[in-house]
Design an enzyme around this catalytic site. Structure first.
Site, PDB file in Angstrom:
ATOM      1  N   GLU A  44      30.157 -24.409   0.326  1.00  0.00           N
ATOM      2  CA  GLU A  44      28.907 -24.597  -0.264  1.00  0.00           C
ATOM      3  C   GLU A  44      27.738 -25.119   0.200  1.00  0.00           C
ATOM      4  O   GLU A  44      26.635 -25.087   0.346  1.00  0.00           O
ATOM      5  CB  GLU A  44      28.234 -23.888  -1.407  1.00  0.00           C
ATOM      6  N   GLU A  61      51.781 -26.207  -7.593  1.00  0.00           N
ATOM      7  CA  GLU A  61      50.913 -27.696  -8.119  1.00  0.00           C
ATOM      8  C   GLU A  61      51.979 -29.062  -8.565  1.00  0.00           C
ATOM      9  O   GLU A  61      51.750 -29.882  -8.961  1.00  0.00           O
ATOM     10  CB  GLU A  61      50.211 -27.288  -9.466  1.00  0.00           C
TER      11      GLU A  61
END
Length: 303
Positions: free
Chosen positions: A91, A122
């Site tokens: 963004e 992960e």
């Protein structure tokens, strides 16, 4: 945590894994009370972030220093943490017209893991990602609720080996890794034990947004609280550009339109021209000399 592939068990000791005594009856109450319990817990998140602001300020200053020296900011995360970090980095380009390589997100499992859970990614180290993409000029920010996610810790260890600064954002203050800055978010037990997409994720979102916005402000990507670095790529944004110039300078809209035209659509050049009274060419040169920082450019022209 038991892996269906290899049977390895890892017991995570973190406040986010504990049971919340205030929500033990959440499955027995009316819907409105379920929502009230969630909302009551969510109210504690801003206070947890507020307690970490001194450390977050240190992280911001490191980020500014890295970018000003030609480096970058790397976000590293898995699961919810990685998705939030990826969203924040994405963004910054439309909001601040920031170069796309200033902030880089590394999410365990890559783009596939952004839209669905990918098993065990992960648990792999993120060291290779950092070794491939980072340098000693960079800042590497790891985001993990538990503070022990192997993908994140491996990336931070590799960053330190490269000579880069490191920041660890964690909802567990008792972490095994010594980062340059630890942003500890004491959000406590989740509404649903271990569901860190809830309070932990909300706190991480606030921290990431605050961190990146503050970095952009310190780099001069705003003037006052206005988005003066944006590029007008459609009719709506062109209208917003004129409004920003009007609000920042108090000049009539027709004067703002003319200044923007003279500046070939560059909002910052038009703004410095209108505020300083200097010709467009001098305004552009001052911005070039100050790396696009409006207030610094105005100071240079005034001096």
């Amino acid at each position: 945590m038991i892996s269906p592939r290899n049977g390895v068990v890892v017991r995570v000791e973190s406040p986010t894994e504990q049971r919340n005594p205030r929500t033990t009856d959440i499955d027995r109450v009316p819907t409105i009370d379920v929502l009230r319990m969630i909302n009551d817990e969510d109210r504690t998140v801003p206070s947890a972030v507020a307690e970490a602001l001194p450390e977050l300020a240190r992280a911001v200053d490191l980020g500014v220093t890295s970018i000003m020296s030609g480096g970058r900011v790397h976000y590293v995360g898995a699961g919810t943490s990685g998705r939030l970090a990826t969203l924040d980095a994405a963004e910054l380009v439309p909001t601040f017209n920031a170069p796309s390589d200033w902030f880089v997100a590394h999410h365990a499992g890559g783009s596939e893991a952004l839209v669905r859970a990918v098993e065990e990614v992960e648990d792999s180290s993120g060291a290779a990602q950092i070794r491939r993409h980072a340098t000693g000029k960079d800042l590497v920010v790891g985001v993990t609720a538990s503070g022990r996610t192997p993908f994140v810790i491996g990336a931070l260890q590799e960053a330190q080996a490269l000579g880069a600064h490191t920041v660890l954002v964690s909802n567990n203050a008792s972490v095994p890794f010594a980062a340059d800055v630890l942003v500890a978010l004491n959000t406590g037990p989740e509404v649903i034990a271990g569901s860190t997409r809830m309070k932990a994720g909300s706190a991480q979102k606030l921290v990431l947004t605050s961190f990146s916005t503050a970095v952009m402000i310190k780099l001069g990507r705003t003037y006052s609280n206005l988005m003066v670095s944006m590029r007008a790529t459609n009719a709506k944004l062109r209208g917003r550009t004129i409004r920003i110039l009007h609000e920042a300078t108090g000049q009539p809209e027709d004067a703002c339109e003319q200044a923007l035209a003279d500046a070939a659509g560059d909002l910052k050049v038009a703004l410095v021209h209108l505020l300083s009274g200097e010709p467009t060419e001098r305004a552009a040169a001052a911005l070039e000399d100050t790396k696009g920082h409006v207030r610094n450019a105005l100071d240079r022209l005034a001096g």
